[in-house]
Design a protein around this motif. Structure first.
Motif, PDB file in Angstrom:
ATOM      1  N   PRO A  99      10.715  14.606 -24.526  1.00 36.20           N
ATOM      2  CA  PRO A  99       9.323  14.554 -23.631  1.00 36.20           C
ATOM      3  C   PRO A  99       8.629  15.650 -23.588  1.00 36.20           C
ATOM      4  O   PRO A  99       7.437  15.944 -23.639  1.00 36.20           O
ATOM      5  CB  PRO A  99       9.536  13.978 -22.619  1.00 36.20           C
ATOM      6  CG  PRO A  99      10.967  12.892 -22.796  1.00 36.20           C
ATOM      7  CD  PRO A  99      11.753  13.777 -23.665  1.00 36.20           C
ATOM      8  N   ASP A 100       9.379  16.830 -23.424  1.00 35.04           N
ATOM      9  CA  ASP A 100       8.681  18.131 -23.281  1.00 35.04           C
ATOM     10  C   ASP A 100       8.211  19.073 -24.409  1.00 35.04           C
ATOM     11  O   ASP A 100       7.966  20.053 -24.459  1.00 35.04           O
ATOM     12  CB  ASP A 100       9.479  19.067 -22.344  1.00 35.04           C
ATOM     13  CG  ASP A 100      10.951  19.510 -22.820  1.00 35.04           C
ATOM     14  OD1 ASP A 100      11.150  18.956 -23.790  1.00 35.04           O
ATOM     15  OD2 ASP A 100      11.717  19.921 -22.269  1.00 35.04           O
ATOM     16  N   GLY A 101       8.595  18.418 -25.445  1.00 35.99           N
ATOM     17  CA  GLY A 101       8.392  18.702 -27.030  1.00 35.99           C
ATOM     18  C   GLY A 101       9.499  19.599 -27.704  1.00 35.99           C
ATOM     19  O   GLY A 101       9.245  19.940 -28.985  1.00 35.99           O
ATOM     20  N   ARG A 102      10.481  19.648 -27.242  1.00 33.18           N
ATOM     21  CA  ARG A 102      11.602  20.274 -27.709  1.00 33.18           C
ATOM     22  C   ARG A 102      12.506  19.488 -28.569  1.00 33.18           C
ATOM     23  O   ARG A 102      12.436  18.190 -28.532  1.00 33.18           O
ATOM     24  CB  ARG A 102      12.772  20.796 -26.676  1.00 33.18           C
ATOM     25  CG  ARG A 102      12.201  22.079 -25.917  1.00 33.18           C
ATOM     26  CD  ARG A 102      13.434  22.511 -24.857  1.00 33.18           C
ATOM     27  NE  ARG A 102      13.472  21.504 -23.788  1.00 33.18           N
ATOM     28  CZ  ARG A 102      14.424  21.401 -22.789  1.00 33.18           C
ATOM     29  NH1 ARG A 102      15.164  22.530 -22.878  1.00 33.18           N
ATOM     30  NH2 ARG A 102      14.443  20.562 -21.940  1.00 33.18           N
ATOM     31  N   SER A 103      12.822  20.068 -29.694  1.00 34.09           N
ATOM     32  CA  SER A 103      13.459  19.106 -30.859  1.00 34.09           C
ATOM     33  C   SER A 103      14.893  19.334 -30.545  1.00 34.09           C
ATOM     34  O   SER A 103      15.353  20.251 -29.768  1.00 34.09           O
ATOM     35  CB  SER A 103      13.356  19.798 -32.306  1.00 34.09           C
ATOM     36  OG  SER A 103      11.940  19.742 -32.676  1.00 34.09           O
ATOM     37  N   TYR A 104      15.728  18.304 -31.058  1.00 37.32           N
ATOM     38  CA  TYR A 104      17.159  18.602 -30.583  1.00 37.32           C
ATOM     39  C   TYR A 104      17.791  17.757 -31.948  1.00 37.32           C
ATOM     40  O   TYR A 104      17.278  17.137 -32.751  1.00 37.32           O
ATOM     41  CB  TYR A 104      17.589  17.605 -29.325  1.00 37.32           C
ATOM     42  CG  TYR A 104      16.969  16.086 -29.513  1.00 37.32           C
ATOM     43  CD1 TYR A 104      17.920  15.350 -30.143  1.00 37.32           C
ATOM     44  CD2 TYR A 104      16.005  15.624 -28.898  1.00 37.32           C
ATOM     45  CE1 TYR A 104      17.773  13.741 -30.158  1.00 37.32           C
ATOM     46  CE2 TYR A 104      15.604  14.190 -28.740  1.00 37.32           C
ATOM     47  CZ  TYR A 104      16.582  13.497 -29.398  1.00 37.32           C
ATOM     48  OH  TYR A 104      16.195  11.939 -29.422  1.00 37.32           O
ATOM     49  N   ASN A 105      18.901  18.167 -31.994  1.00 31.64           N
ATOM     50  CA  ASN A 105      19.757  17.474 -32.960  1.00 31.64           C
ATOM     51  C   ASN A 105      21.517  17.180 -32.229  1.00 31.64           C
ATOM     52  O   ASN A 105      22.081  18.253 -32.069  1.00 31.64           O
ATOM     53  CB  ASN A 105      20.133  18.124 -34.239  1.00 31.64           C
ATOM     54  CG  ASN A 105      21.013  17.591 -35.309  1.00 31.64           C
ATOM     55  OD1 ASN A 105      21.713  16.634 -35.006  1.00 31.64           O
ATOM     56  ND2 ASN A 105      20.759  17.856 -36.531  1.00 31.64           N
ATOM     57  N   THR A 106      21.727  16.048 -31.996  1.00 34.74           N
ATOM     58  CA  THR A 106      22.928  16.106 -31.345  1.00 34.74           C
ATOM     59  C   THR A 106      24.164  15.720 -32.301  1.00 34.74           C
ATOM     60  O   THR A 106      25.211  15.437 -31.704  1.00 34.74           O
ATOM     61  CB  THR A 106      22.793  14.735 -30.190  1.00 34.74           C
ATOM     62  OG1 THR A 106      22.487  13.799 -30.996  1.00 34.74           O
ATOM     63  CG2 THR A 106      21.703  14.964 -29.137  1.00 34.74           C
ATOM     64  N   CYS A 107      23.788  15.406 -33.300  1.00 38.46           N
ATOM     65  CA  CYS A 107      24.747  15.134 -34.649  1.00 38.46           C
ATOM     66  C   CYS A 107      24.880  16.065 -35.557  1.00 38.46           C
ATOM     67  O   CYS A 107      24.139  15.954 -36.862  1.00 38.46           O
ATOM     68  CB  CYS A 107      24.630  13.814 -35.042  1.00 38.46           C
ATOM     69  SG  CYS A 107      24.475  12.545 -33.818  1.00 38.46           S
ATOM     70  N   ARG A 108      25.340  17.312 -35.436  1.00 39.98           N
ATOM     71  CA  ARG A 108      25.080  18.658 -36.190  1.00 39.98           C
ATOM     72  C   ARG A 108      25.830  18.347 -37.606  1.00 39.98           C
ATOM     73  O   ARG A 108      25.372  18.772 -38.492  1.00 39.98           O
ATOM     74  CB  ARG A 108      25.579  19.778 -35.740  1.00 39.98           C
ATOM     75  CG  ARG A 108      24.789  20.288 -34.098  1.00 39.98           C
ATOM     76  CD  ARG A 108      25.267  21.574 -33.417  1.00 39.98           C
ATOM     77  NE  ARG A 108      26.958  21.156 -33.241  1.00 39.98           N
ATOM     78  CZ  ARG A 108      27.850  22.168 -33.184  1.00 39.98           C
ATOM     79  NH1 ARG A 108      27.280  23.399 -33.124  1.00 39.98           N
ATOM     80  NH2 ARG A 108      28.994  22.020 -32.973  1.00 39.98           N
ATOM     81  N   SER A 109      26.777  17.630 -37.593  1.00 45.21           N
ATOM     82  CA  SER A 109      27.539  17.443 -38.857  1.00 45.21           C
ATOM     83  C   SER A 109      27.438  15.993 -39.468  1.00 45.21           C
ATOM     84  O   SER A 109      28.140  15.594 -40.245  1.00 45.21           O
ATOM     85  CB  SER A 109      29.065  17.634 -38.528  1.00 45.21           C
ATOM     86  OG  SER A 109      29.150  19.140 -38.224  1.00 45.21           O
TER      87      SER A 109
END
Length: 244
Positions: A23-33
């Motif tokens: 919600p604050d605009g940061r991107s994420y990737n919780t499944c890097r592989s």
């Protein structure tokens, strides 16, 4: 943490699946592989994508990212609750029914948490083979059981002796391959045989993408295609006789 089942004392800690934007605009990737699995992931469809559910999983991720020590202390405190004490059934915590190990520091924090609750069994499906072999395997908490999951970019690092799981089109193909089905209990992830199989989820779009292949076979095909793009075969130039 939330309870995952009324008939079994399984609790779950969940992160949002794969990639997105907080919600604050940061991107994420919780499944890097993640590999081919990302296009057929059960956690990117259905109830996992209900806005209120997704926001709750994103709040978990934000807490871990922004206040890791406070999150760790809260988890340790929660695991002291009487519901996690030995009783008629031993309590189990499934780490990540979506998402995966974010970093080495995050994995180490979880192992510290596990050591404070020796009566609880923690288990996990993961595609982070290199990280777990390097960080967890040398000295794992005795109550931590994990299983590698095919369909990721580190599939080739999974060895025959490693506990692993593959996703099959159906129960029949699973048994034909000599695998044991996980359908009867998710705790087979912790206590089942080396070769565990999961029949494809009943999600029409994901089933069409998977077709009649396993996640392992689909990832092998994807790896081969990627290798051909990187290292195309060299042959005779068009219009020229082939050299002898």
């Amino acid at each position: 943490m939330r309870s995952g089942c009324a008939s079994q004392p399984i609790w779950k800690f969940t992160l949002p699946a794969w990639a997105g934007v907080l919600p604050d605009g940061r991107s994420y990737n919780t499944c890097r592989s993640a590999g081919v699995c990302r296009d057929m992931c059960y956690a990117r469809a259905g109830t996992f994508m209900i806005p209120s559910v997704l926001r709750a999983h994103q709040r978990n991720l934000q807490y871990v990212m922004d206040e890791p020590e406070a999150w760790k202390a809260q988890m340790i405190g929660e695991l002291q609750h009487p519901r996690f004490r030995p009783g008629a059934s031993r309590a189990h915590v499934r780490i990540h029914d979506s998402g995966d190990w974010l970093s080495e520091d995050y994995l180490v924090m979880w192992m510290d948490i596990m050591r404070t609750a020796p009566d609880v069994v923690f288990y996990n499906y993961s595609k982070e083979v290199e990280l777990l072999e390097r960080v967890a395997r040398p000295d794992p908490p005795p109550n931590f059981l994990w299983r590698y999951s095919y369909g990721g970019t580190q599939d080739e690092a999974i060895q025959p002796h490693h506990n692993h799981v593959d996703v099959f089109p159906d129960e029949a193909s699973l048994h034909a391959a000599g695998y044991t089905s996980q359908a009867s209990s998710d705790l087979l992830a912790a206590y089942g045989p080396t070769t565990l199989g999961i029949p494809a989820n009943n999600l029409p779009a994901q089933r069409r993408r998977q077709g009649q292949k396993t996640f392992r076979a689909l990832q092998r095909a994807a790896n081969a295609q990627a290798a051909n793009r990187r290292y195309p075969r060299r042959g005779p130039a068009p219009g020229r006789p082939e050299s002898r």
